[in-house]
Design a protein around this motif. Structure first.
Motif, PDB file in Angstrom:
ATOM      1  N   GLY A  65      -6.386  -0.332   2.566  1.00 33.40           N
ATOM      2  CA  GLY A  65      -6.561   0.679   3.262  1.00 33.40           C
ATOM      3  C   GLY A  65      -7.692  -0.474   3.579  1.00 33.40           C
ATOM      4  N   VAL A  66      -8.355  -1.580   4.014  1.00 30.27           N
ATOM      5  CA  VAL A  66      -9.601  -1.651   4.173  1.00 30.27           C
ATOM      6  C   VAL A  66      -9.676  -2.168   5.864  1.00 30.27           C
ATOM      7  N   VAL A  67     -10.224  -1.178   5.909  1.00 29.52           N
ATOM      8  CA  VAL A  67     -11.353  -1.306   7.800  1.00 29.52           C
ATOM      9  C   VAL A  67     -10.740  -2.758   7.988  1.00 29.52           C
ATOM     10  N   VAL A 119      -4.481  -7.607   0.552  1.00 24.85           N
ATOM     11  CA  VAL A 119      -4.390  -6.251   0.568  1.00 24.85           C
ATOM     12  C   VAL A 119      -4.149  -5.526   2.140  1.00 24.85           C
ATOM     13  N   ARG A 120      -2.874  -4.856   2.303  1.00 23.10           N
ATOM     14  CA  ARG A 120      -2.844  -4.404   3.786  1.00 23.10           C
ATOM     15  C   ARG A 120      -3.879  -3.474   4.014  1.00 23.10           C
ATOM     16  N   THR A 121      -4.268  -3.756   5.695  1.00 20.92           N
ATOM     17  CA  THR A 121      -5.013  -3.490   6.427  1.00 20.92           C
ATOM     18  C   THR A 121      -5.397  -1.939   6.457  1.00 20.92           C
ATOM     19  N   GLY A 122      -6.143  -1.053   7.740  1.00 19.68           N
ATOM     20  CA  GLY A 122      -5.720  -0.103   8.212  1.00 19.68           C
ATOM     21  C   GLY A 122      -5.603   0.025   9.423  1.00 19.68           C
ATOM     22  N   GLU A 123      -5.164  -1.480   9.970  1.00 16.88           N
ATOM     23  CA  GLU A 123      -4.415  -1.814  10.620  1.00 16.88           C
ATOM     24  C   GLU A 123      -3.254  -2.267  10.834  1.00 16.88           C
ATOM     25  N   VAL A 165     -12.402   1.794   3.083  1.00 16.50           N
ATOM     26  CA  VAL A 165     -11.209   2.375   3.870  1.00 16.50           C
ATOM     27  C   VAL A 165     -10.823   3.360   4.552  1.00 16.50           C
ATOM     28  N   ASP A 166      -9.430   3.309   5.126  1.00 15.08           N
ATOM     29  CA  ASP A 166      -9.291   3.986   6.672  1.00 15.08           C
ATOM     30  C   ASP A 166      -9.006   5.313   5.657  1.00 15.08           C
TER      31      ASP A 166
END
Length: 324
Positions: free
Chosen positions: A15-17, A52-56, A80-81
């Motif tokens: 969920g990293v921004v 990792v999957r991002t917040g986008e 993270v988001d």
């Protein structure tokens, strides 16, 4: 031989921004010494080295797993988001990654990453900040942390935290300035096309109802004052520059900057004095005069209250680091 580069490791969690994740690499990557040498090495990792999957709507692949954290001089945790992704409770891989931090490592969080440090117990009995929109949730979860939601960042020595989004850049520039002086930090700011520092804190970005909507603001008055910091400036003069009554101007100024006019003027004068101490050989009484403090004793009192050092000690620290 030149000393080894300071290693900055950035930890990216699910969920990293993306915007904030890129700030440390950009800021520290642009920092150069007197001979053009790089001053920092920046590595990015995830707990297991996998993407990792991002917040986008995309994922980010990295070159390193958490083992590089054990080699870090500074560890930065990216936001993270949704903090609940990684703090309710702190997942074992994240706790294990933070467990690799060696003694003496500088710890930094950007925006909601303060939840990660707090969940790991690293902010207990310390001052810190986070994005203002998450402040009440943070206070409820981590009452042992002295949270200040109104500032852009908090420097508690070996642990530093920033507010949301672009405040991560403010904090990175602060770290570069702390490590190597204002000349190098200002050069990074110019290359990034951002101000070397920003007035006020988060308070100016928190949505508030405005009592009257005339379309006026205090920006022109602030610009006028910045050109005249060397002389006394009365509140009535500032209000006149904005075309407002003193009462309306004071209310609007606080809403826009998060500071009273007097607090803001003192902060600007201190910033000017610090720049002069860092970049010139002017005697302290001349620095005080040009910054509008009137006397060296007044400058000493204000600087000691703000950062706990004398003008001479401040000059030795920053001119020595810049030159070195």
């Amino acid at each position: 031989m030149r000393p080894a580069m300071h290693r900055v490791v950035v930890l990216a969690l699910p969920g990293v921004v993306p915007f904030e994740l890129g700030i440390p690499g950009k800021a520290f990557g642009l920092a150069r010494g007197p001979d053009g040498e790089r001053l920092y090495e920046v590595l990015t990792c995830t707990p297991d080295g996998r993407p990792v999957r991002t917040g986008e709507d995309f994922s980010i692949a990295v070159e390193h797993d958490a083992s590089v954290i054990a080699t870090a001089d500074t560890l930065i945790v990216a936001p993270v988001d949704d903090p609940a992704r990684v703090t309710d409770p702190l997942p074992e891989p994240v706790a294990a990654a933070l467990g690799r931090v060696r003694p003496g490592t500088r710890l930094v969080s950007i925006c909601t990453a303060s939840f990660v440090l707090a969940a790991a117990g690293l902010l207990d009995d310390r001052p810190a900040t986070t994005h203002w929109a998450y402040a009440e949730r943070f206070r409820g979860l981590y009452p042992r942390t002295a949270l200040d939601r109104d500032v852009l960042y908090v420097d508690d020595g070996d642990v530093l935290t920033s507010a949301g989004a672009a405040a991560g850049m403010d904090l990175c520039l602060h770290l570069i300035r702390r490590d190597h002086g204002s000349e190098i930090a200002n050069q990074v700011a110019r290359l990034c096309v951002v101000p070397p520092w920003r007035d006020g804190g988060q308070a100016q970005y928190i949505a508030r109802p405005v009592p009257d909507a005339t379309g006026n603001d205090t920006a022109a008055a602030r610009a006028w004052a910045l050109r005249r910091l060397h002389r006394p400036i009365r509140l009535g003069e500032l209000a006149a520059q904005a075309g407002m009554s003193v009462r309306t101007f004071s209310r609007r100024f606080l809403a826009e900057t998060g500071q009273t006019p007097g607090q803001w003027l003192t902060a600007q004068r201190l910033e000017l004095a610090r720049r002069l101490l860092e970049s010139s050989d002017l005697p302290v009484d001349r620095v005080a005069e040009q910054a509008g403090f009137g006397s060296a004793s007044s400058l000493r009192q204000h600087l000691a209250a703000a950062i706990g050092v004398s003008p001479a000690a401040y000059r030795r620290t920053f001119q020595g680091r810049t030159a070195g």
